[in-house]
Enzyme design. Sequence first.
Site, PDB file in Angstrom:
ATOM      1  N   TYR A   1       7.943  15.737  17.426  1.00 12.78           N
ATOM      2  CA  TYR A   1       9.081  16.475  17.974  1.00 12.78           C
ATOM      3  C   TYR A   1       9.948  15.604  18.888  1.00 12.78           C
ATOM      4  O   TYR A   1      11.074  15.973  19.210  1.00 12.78           O
ATOM      5  CB  TYR A   1       8.613  17.710  18.754  1.00 12.78           C
ATOM      6  CG  TYR A   1       7.867  18.738  17.924  1.00 12.78           C
ATOM      7  CD1 TYR A   1       7.789  18.622  16.546  1.00 12.78           C
ATOM      8  CD2 TYR A   1       7.249  19.817  18.519  1.00 12.78           C
ATOM      9  CE1 TYR A   1       7.093  19.556  15.783  1.00 12.78           C
ATOM     10  CE2 TYR A   1       6.556  20.769  17.763  1.00 12.78           C
ATOM     11  CZ  TYR A   1       6.485  20.618  16.385  1.00 12.78           C
ATOM     12  OH  TYR A   1       5.804  21.541  15.645  1.00 12.78           O
TER      13      TYR A   1
ATOM     14  N   LYS B   1      -5.557  13.925  11.923  1.00 20.47           N
ATOM     15  CA  LYS B   1      -5.478  13.715  10.473  1.00 20.47           C
ATOM     16  C   LYS B   1      -5.762  12.227  10.254  1.00 20.47           C
ATOM     17  O   LYS B   1      -4.954  11.479   9.688  1.00 20.47           O
ATOM     18  CB  LYS B   1      -4.069  14.131   9.992  1.00 20.47           C
ATOM     19  CG  LYS B   1      -3.910  14.183   8.505  1.00 20.47           C
ATOM     20  CD  LYS B   1      -4.605  15.362   7.851  1.00 20.47           C
ATOM     21  CE  LYS B   1      -4.453  15.295   6.333  1.00 20.47           C
ATOM     22  NZ  LYS B   1      -5.409  16.152   5.610  1.00 20.47           N
TER      23      LYS B   1
ATOM     24  N   ASP C   1      -6.473  20.182   8.720  1.00 24.37           N
ATOM     25  CA  ASP C   1      -6.501  21.181   7.646  1.00 24.37           C
ATOM     26  C   ASP C   1      -7.806  21.978   7.703  1.00 24.37           C
ATOM     27  O   ASP C   1      -7.821  23.201   7.543  1.00 24.37           O
ATOM     28  CB  ASP C   1      -6.286  20.545   6.260  1.00 24.37           C
ATOM     29  CG  ASP C   1      -6.936  19.182   6.119  1.00 24.37           C
ATOM     30  OD1 ASP C   1      -7.494  18.678   7.124  1.00 24.37           O
ATOM     31  OD2 ASP C   1      -6.924  18.617   5.017  1.00 24.37           O
TER      32      ASP C   1
ATOM     33  N   ASP D   1       1.040  23.042  18.006  1.00 24.76           N
ATOM     34  CA  ASP D   1       2.043  24.099  17.865  1.00 24.76           C
ATOM     35  C   ASP D   1       1.563  25.114  16.830  1.00 24.76           C
ATOM     36  O   ASP D   1       1.535  26.330  17.061  1.00 24.76           O
ATOM     37  CB  ASP D   1       3.362  23.430  17.419  1.00 24.76           C
ATOM     38  CG  ASP D   1       4.533  24.399  17.429  1.00 24.76           C
ATOM     39  OD1 ASP D   1       4.343  25.529  17.909  1.00 24.76           O
ATOM     40  OD2 ASP D   1       5.619  24.013  16.972  1.00 24.76           O
TER      41      ASP D   1
ATOM     42  N   ASP E   1      -0.549  28.968  17.533  1.00 31.28           N
ATOM     43  CA  ASP E   1      -0.010  30.243  17.035  1.00 31.28           C
ATOM     44  C   ASP E   1      -1.043  30.954  16.167  1.00 31.28           C
ATOM     45  O   ASP E   1      -1.197  32.168  16.236  1.00 31.28           O
ATOM     46  CB  ASP E   1       1.271  30.008  16.222  1.00 31.28           C
ATOM     47  CG  ASP E   1       2.502  30.071  17.116  1.00 31.28           C
ATOM     48  OD1 ASP E   1       2.324  30.012  18.355  1.00 31.28           O
ATOM     49  OD2 ASP E   1       3.620  30.157  16.593  1.00 31.28           O
TER      50      ASP E   1
END
Length: 380
Positions: free
Chosen positions: A165, A214, A246, A270, A274
């Site tokens: 970001y 990852k 994942d 992020d 959620d």
Amino acid sequence: MIGNNSVCVEKWQEGEEKTMICRIVTIPGDGIGPEIVGEACKVLDKVGQIYGHEFHYTEILMGGCSIDTYGVPLTDEALETARKADAVLLGAVGGDVGNSRWYDVAPNLRPEAGLLAIRKGLNLFANIRPAYLYKELAQACPLKKEIIGDGFDMVIMRELTGGLYFGERCTEKIDGVMTAKDTLTYNENEIRRIAVKAFDIAMKRKKKVISVDKANVLDSSRLWRQVVEEVAGDYPEVELSHMLVDNCAMQLVMNPGQFDVILTENMFGDILSDEASMITGSIGMLSSASLNETKFGLYEPSHGSAPDIAGKDLANPIATILSAAMMLRYSFDLDREAAAVEKAVQKVLEEGYRTGDIYGEGCMKVGTAQMGDLICARCI
Ligand code: NAD
């Protein structure tokens, strides 16, 4: 002395209970913000009364109310006031996006720009979001009973100021083809400081960190894993394991009870936070904290300003009250007092009191202020 500017002081003598004087900047903001911040301050004052602490509040404007008064979502003076505090308690900012004059301007002048400016201005790189399932609210959890088991109690520690970001980005035509590029960069210092926060918090909990990355694909994740391993060396009591992002997304809905502290980079955090908040089923209950390198932090509910119910005594203040409890624990090291607030919330739910958003059959419906009063009365 603790805090960003050493204004939060301990005043105690040998053999006496430790008492504190803490300066808190409040940002009620817009919509339901003033109502829920008011209730959180009420609970803090009750804690102060019982345990002998003094909480001094200074209010600043941010969001739509600041735009109305000063023409910008956050003034330099307001930011400076926040910087001088020991901690900041925020309600929420923003209005009805489709139907408010605050949105007829450039994105950097909209209410939510205040949020980005304060996070950046205070260098709040560590975002902590707990996801806790109250057994009384288990019917709101979308997972099957056999998966929920004894419930879950985890925190997600998300890096907030680096990664994809904040990396370089561009969109350009290359050989006649429109091409967009985003870059994911982390240096070892950025990884180390968030890892230290995660291990510190694990020490106050079940002493278990799962670092999510990852590393089978990304260089940034391989460096992440290496630095997290190094930091773990300083915390022999904490059990560290690694999980690919994942797999983590699957494990959160297959076996959420296995998690204590999840440590991860900005974008993975992020998405996962959620997901974790959704499985608790109740947005009005979710607290959060954003910390910098000192004990300074900004504490806020995970939900927005809910303009649809503003000013109607309908908002659930619990997320903000639990955010204030996080402030007691993480900024002021008042673990006993934080636990008193959390237990009071638990007790009110056990007794069947509910605001509209978490109301179910057989419960007693109460408004924002009454919920605050009930929690205060059970803080002991
Ligand atoms: P929202 O979280 O404000 O509301 C979503 C739904 O949940 C609404 O139906 C609302 O009534 C309900 N709700 C939220 N908090 C509640 C509470 N404490 N008690 C009872 N019900 C509650 O999200 P939204 O509607 O997408 O956004 C509204 C405004 O808030 C927008 O301007 C948005 O940009 C802003 N926002 C601000 C923040 C922040 O300040 N950190 C975060 C998210 C959204």
